[in-house]
Design a protein around this motif. Structure first.
Motif, mmCIF file in Angstrom:
data_model
loop_
_atom_site.group_PDB
_atom_site.id
_atom_site.type_symbol
_atom_site.label_atom_id
_atom_site.label_comp_id
_atom_site.label_asym_id
_atom_site.label_seq_id
_atom_site.Cartn_x
_atom_site.Cartn_y
_atom_site.Cartn_z
ATOM 1 N N ASP A 91 6.993 18.409 -9.284
ATOM 2 C CA ASP A 91 7.620 19.341 -10.223
ATOM 3 C C ASP A 91 6.705 20.553 -10.349
ATOM 4 O O ASP A 91 5.743 20.534 -11.111
ATOM 5 C CB ASP A 91 7.828 18.655 -11.568
ATOM 6 C CG ASP A 91 8.564 19.530 -12.565
ATOM 7 O OD1 ASP A 91 8.966 20.659 -12.206
ATOM 8 O OD2 ASP A 91 8.737 19.079 -13.711
ATOM 9 N N GLU A 92 6.991 21.600 -9.562
ATOM 10 C CA GLU A 92 6.098 22.760 -9.529
ATOM 11 C C GLU A 92 6.062 23.533 -10.841
ATOM 12 O O GLU A 92 5.124 24.268 -11.103
ATOM 13 C CB GLU A 92 6.443 23.691 -8.363
ATOM 14 C CG GLU A 92 7.785 24.338 -8.443
ATOM 15 C CD GLU A 92 8.895 23.524 -7.815
ATOM 16 O OE1 GLU A 92 10.048 23.904 -8.014
ATOM 17 O OE2 GLU A 92 8.632 22.526 -7.139
ATOM 18 N N SER A 93 7.075 23.364 -11.699
ATOM 19 C CA SER A 93 7.073 24.076 -12.981
ATOM 20 C C SER A 93 5.993 23.538 -13.926
ATOM 21 O O SER A 93 5.596 24.221 -14.855
ATOM 22 C CB SER A 93 8.444 23.984 -13.638
ATOM 23 O OG SER A 93 8.733 22.642 -13.981
ATOM 24 N N LYS A 94 5.508 22.328 -13.695
ATOM 25 C CA LYS A 94 4.479 21.735 -14.553
ATOM 26 C C LYS A 94 3.114 21.695 -13.874
ATOM 27 O O LYS A 94 2.213 20.996 -14.315
ATOM 28 C CB LYS A 94 4.890 20.323 -14.951
ATOM 29 C CG LYS A 94 6.142 20.289 -15.814
ATOM 30 C CD LYS A 94 6.514 18.883 -16.176
ATOM 31 C CE LYS A 94 7.798 18.868 -16.989
ATOM 32 N NZ LYS A 94 8.246 17.492 -17.244
ATOM 33 N N VAL A 119 7.972 14.245 -9.333
ATOM 34 C CA VAL A 119 9.292 14.127 -9.951
ATOM 35 C C VAL A 119 9.589 12.649 -10.118
ATOM 36 O O VAL A 119 9.040 11.796 -9.412
ATOM 37 C CB VAL A 119 10.389 14.838 -9.120
ATOM 38 C CG1 VAL A 119 10.176 16.337 -9.114
ATOM 39 C CG2 VAL A 119 10.449 14.306 -7.723
#
Length: 163
Positions: free
Chosen positions: A132-135, A152
């Motif tokens: 999960d690149e957003s985190k 993920v």
């Protein structure tokens, strides 16, 4: 002189034009590091070990650690400032790009010495799992860049009991 403070480095998502190193390119790089550029001149006396040289545009050494909940990527970036590092994630590829800028001047009486070193580096590694690149979080401490990428939910390890 290394600071002992943690500095956050931004991680961006985008299209990466770099490619992952093939195993043969990695072996060639290791061979070059082991023998150095002067291996054809064995009787040259003023040799220095590659570990003694400052990081000036070489390919950084990278460790990829696959944990249960996250993937951690550590890279050696001695002398690199956090402002000069760019981290991008494109699918299962993580790319580290940066620049080394070093200027050194010394003046003592009639003696004057000035050295400048500039170089760019880029390293792309394939991630072992979907993340999960957003985190994603990245820190640069004492020349070690550490990027933490949470996995993920569907790519996390699970244990299934046999009934």
């Amino acid at each position: 002189m290394a600071e002992n403070t943690r500095k956050n480095v931004p991680v961006t998502r985008g299209r990466s034009v770099a490619r992952a190193l093939s195993p043969f390119e990695d072996i060639d790089r290791l061979f070059e590091e082991f023998l150095g550029r002067g291996w054809l001149r064995p009787f040259r006396w003023e040799r220095t070990l590659p570990a003694e040289l400052p990081f000036e545009g070489r390919v950084p050494r990278v460790d990829v650690i696959d944990r249960d909940e996250e993937v951690v990527v550590r890279a050696e970036l001695p002398g690199v400032k956090k402002e000069d590092v760019e981290i991008t994630i494109d699918g299962d590829l993580l790319t580290l790009k940066g620049e080394v800028k070093r200027e050194e001047k010394e003046e003592k009486g009639d003696y004057y010495r000035a050295e400048m070193a500039y170089g760019a580096f880029s390293r792309t590694v394939q991630l072992p799992a979907a993340v999960d690149e957003s985190k994603a979080k990245a820190t640069l401490t004492d020349g070690i860049l550490e990027v933490t990428l949470p996995k993920v939910e569907k790519s996390r390890k699970r244990t299934i009991k046999v009934s």
